[in-house]
Design a protein around this motif. Sequence first.
Motif, mmCIF file in Angstrom:
data_model
loop_
_atom_site.group_PDB
_atom_site.id
_atom_site.type_symbol
_atom_site.label_atom_id
_atom_site.label_comp_id
_atom_site.label_asym_id
_atom_site.label_seq_id
_atom_site.Cartn_x
_atom_site.Cartn_y
_atom_site.Cartn_z
ATOM 1 N N PRO A 196 28.383 7.909 25.749
ATOM 2 C CA PRO A 196 28.177 7.168 26.579
ATOM 3 C C PRO A 196 29.626 6.761 27.415
ATOM 4 C CG PRO A 196 28.022 6.318 24.504
ATOM 5 C CD PRO A 196 28.492 7.984 24.424
ATOM 6 N N GLU A 197 30.676 6.764 26.588
ATOM 7 C CA GLU A 197 31.863 5.920 26.661
ATOM 8 C C GLU A 197 32.249 7.396 27.964
ATOM 9 O OE1 GLU A 197 32.749 9.893 24.741
ATOM 10 O OE2 GLU A 197 32.236 7.746 24.576
ATOM 11 N N ARG A 198 31.897 8.105 28.965
ATOM 12 C CA ARG A 198 32.547 9.165 30.021
ATOM 13 C C ARG A 198 31.718 8.585 31.040
ATOM 14 N NH1 ARG A 198 35.303 13.172 28.274
ATOM 15 N NH2 ARG A 198 36.496 12.813 30.360
ATOM 16 N N LEU A 199 30.319 7.664 31.087
ATOM 17 C CA LEU A 199 29.369 6.867 32.505
ATOM 18 C C LEU A 199 30.091 6.069 32.753
ATOM 19 C CD1 LEU A 199 27.826 9.236 30.155
ATOM 20 C CD2 LEU A 199 26.084 8.809 32.520
ATOM 21 N N LEU A 200 29.702 5.774 34.523
ATOM 22 C CA LEU A 200 30.552 4.976 35.170
ATOM 23 C C LEU A 200 28.906 4.394 35.767
ATOM 24 C CD1 LEU A 200 33.081 5.305 37.705
ATOM 25 C CD2 LEU A 200 33.235 3.074 35.431
ATOM 26 N N ALA A 201 28.251 5.300 35.815
ATOM 27 C CA ALA A 201 26.652 5.229 36.294
ATOM 28 C C ALA A 201 26.165 6.347 36.158
ATOM 29 C CB ALA A 201 26.592 4.450 37.710
ATOM 30 N N LEU A 202 23.976 6.251 36.084
ATOM 31 C CA LEU A 202 23.600 7.922 35.870
ATOM 32 C C LEU A 202 22.725 8.118 36.924
ATOM 33 C CD1 LEU A 202 22.951 9.643 34.172
ATOM 34 C CD2 LEU A 202 21.794 8.398 32.901
ATOM 35 N N VAL A 203 22.543 8.603 37.647
ATOM 36 C CA VAL A 203 21.488 9.149 38.281
ATOM 37 C C VAL A 203 20.619 10.518 37.603
ATOM 38 C CG1 VAL A 203 20.336 10.076 40.848
ATOM 39 C CG2 VAL A 203 22.414 8.173 40.366
ATOM 40 N N ILE A 204 19.417 9.905 37.237
ATOM 41 C CA ILE A 204 17.950 11.209 36.953
ATOM 42 C C ILE A 204 17.006 10.782 38.003
ATOM 43 C CG2 ILE A 204 16.383 11.249 35.333
ATOM 44 C CD1 ILE A 204 18.148 9.220 33.105
ATOM 45 N N LEU A 205 17.197 12.535 38.353
ATOM 46 C CA LEU A 205 16.215 12.562 39.474
ATOM 47 C C LEU A 205 15.109 13.311 39.036
ATOM 48 C CD1 LEU A 205 18.851 13.808 42.439
ATOM 49 C CD2 LEU A 205 18.004 12.113 41.653
ATOM 50 N N SER A 206 13.507 13.567 39.424
ATOM 51 C CA SER A 206 12.387 13.848 39.520
ATOM 52 C C SER A 206 12.017 13.910 37.825
ATOM 53 C CB SER A 206 12.367 15.269 39.448
ATOM 54 O OG SER A 206 13.076 16.086 40.952
ATOM 55 N N ILE A 207 12.210 14.113 36.578
ATOM 56 C CA ILE A 207 12.285 14.567 35.265
ATOM 57 C C ILE A 207 13.238 13.147 34.720
ATOM 58 C CG2 ILE A 207 12.386 15.582 32.892
ATOM 59 C CD1 ILE A 207 10.588 17.180 34.922
ATOM 60 N N VAL A 250 21.641 2.750 35.403
ATOM 61 C CA VAL A 250 20.679 4.008 35.719
ATOM 62 C C VAL A 250 20.270 4.265 37.011
ATOM 63 C CG1 VAL A 250 19.146 5.601 35.003
ATOM 64 C CG2 VAL A 250 21.204 3.981 33.467
ATOM 65 N N LEU A 251 19.427 4.840 37.491
ATOM 66 C CA LEU A 251 18.833 5.147 39.110
ATOM 67 C C LEU A 251 18.267 6.318 38.725
ATOM 68 C CD1 LEU A 251 17.953 3.953 42.083
ATOM 69 C CD2 LEU A 251 19.560 5.666 42.846
ATOM 70 N N TYR A 252 16.642 5.692 38.386
ATOM 71 C CA TYR A 252 15.799 6.814 38.176
ATOM 72 C C TYR A 252 14.853 7.636 40.166
ATOM 73 C CZ TYR A 252 12.078 9.958 37.383
ATOM 74 O OH TYR A 252 11.163 10.724 37.146
ATOM 75 N N ILE A 253 14.987 7.725 40.726
ATOM 76 C CA ILE A 253 14.410 8.555 41.563
ATOM 77 C C ILE A 253 13.647 9.306 41.422
ATOM 78 C CG2 ILE A 253 14.714 9.346 44.103
ATOM 79 C CD1 ILE A 253 17.306 8.241 44.494
ATOM 80 N N TRP A 254 12.009 9.730 41.876
ATOM 81 C CA TRP A 254 11.150 10.767 41.621
ATOM 82 C C TRP A 254 9.856 10.548 43.022
ATOM 83 C CZ3 TRP A 254 6.194 8.079 41.638
ATOM 84 C CH2 TRP A 254 5.794 6.962 40.630
ATOM 85 N N GLY A 255 9.548 11.719 43.319
ATOM 86 C CA GLY A 255 8.453 11.819 43.882
ATOM 87 C C GLY A 255 7.359 11.245 43.475
ATOM 88 N N ASP A 293 14.108 1.652 39.488
ATOM 89 C CA ASP A 293 13.551 3.040 40.234
ATOM 90 C C ASP A 293 13.136 3.040 41.629
ATOM 91 O OD1 ASP A 293 10.496 3.423 39.984
ATOM 92 O OD2 ASP A 293 10.786 1.944 38.622
ATOM 93 N N VAL A 294 13.064 4.021 42.176
ATOM 94 C CA VAL A 294 12.954 4.975 43.315
ATOM 95 C C VAL A 294 11.576 5.645 43.893
ATOM 96 C CG1 VAL A 294 13.668 5.375 46.067
ATOM 97 C CG2 VAL A 294 15.046 3.720 44.531
ATOM 98 N N ALA A 295 10.510 5.103 43.979
ATOM 99 C CA ALA A 295 10.123 6.737 44.814
ATOM 100 C C ALA A 295 9.796 6.673 46.223
ATOM 101 C CB ALA A 295 8.035 6.341 44.296
ATOM 102 N N ILE A 296 9.573 7.995 46.182
ATOM 103 C CA ILE A 296 9.589 8.542 47.814
ATOM 104 C C ILE A 296 8.260 9.290 47.733
ATOM 105 C CG2 ILE A 296 10.498 10.258 48.458
ATOM 106 C CD1 ILE A 296 13.443 9.886 47.757
#
Length: 334
Positions: A128-139, A267-272, A295-298
């Motif tokens: 956890p100490e290595r992250l500024l922010a996290l983006v997760i796509l699709s899963i 954390v940003l989660y983007i999904w279709g 979370d952002v749905a496309i």
Amino acid sequence: MDPTHPASFTHEIAKLSTGRTYHYIDQKPDDYDPAHTLTMLCVHGFPDFWYGWRFQIGPWVRKGYRVIVPDMLGYGGTDKPESAEEYSTKKLCADLSALLDHIKVDRAIVLGHDWGAFVVGRFALWHPERLLALVILSIPYTPPRPNYLSLQEVVKHIPHYGYQLYFADSSSTAEIESKLPRFLGLMFGCVKMDRSFVYEGNLRGIVLDDKEEPGPSPKLSDEELKYYTEQLKNMNGPLSYYRTTKTRFDEEKAANLQGKFPDDLPVLYIWGTHDPTTTPESLKVSRAMIPKLKDVAIDGIGHWIMVEAKEEVTGNVERWLEELEFDVKAGSKL
């Protein structure tokens, strides 16, 4: 940085402190300053390699970010150990941490798609100490389980994960390699099917069927399919990720790895909306485990979100990061 010309990107090779050698893209902005430039570490999924991020690298670099995109273990120009145990997420996360050490970056914006989404979710738990922010796509994020659940049991609960049983079977390696252009065409929608490959018992027959060769697809041109085929000739490594279920559980159990993300990790989660891997229940779990989740749905987009919705993915990430307003010195080792 021309997405149609892979050689136009900056390719590097590094022997990491974990003992593994990784190939990666290292793209820096024109005004790069190690004390002030934030780094984005992009992790691909299956069956993919660094090239899956080809449409995002250039725009993000032009926005002023340094963009690092490795071929993950088993893929492309990176080491390809034979043993499936080498592909546990604990070891993959150790490699990513070592890669950040190698490029002298303390903390990064970490992004992942497909298997990469799972890996970066675990990276937030292991390092956890290595992250500024996290983006997760699709899963969607899934926390460590308190009790072991075999892949067969997982498929009983989630039938559209049935294809993973074929990947977990060691006999699939030679079969898929023998039909690699067709297999990749199936994964990227270049081959028409009379039944879905995702359900248990379907994929082997579809892979070995000789009736139709892959054709053009909105997701992958003929030239791109050729490049994928060249880079993924050895499928043992990529398929080994699906053969780590017990190893991953044992490592997480031994470490008493907790599933909740740090309270201060954005954390940003983007999904279709056409990707069946995101369900209302999975979003509920993510929201419970990720305090700072957006979370952002496309709409109308499937699994290959970086290609199908390249502008939307690129723009959503850029706008979200601008809203976070990082300390300009937050990411670098000074």
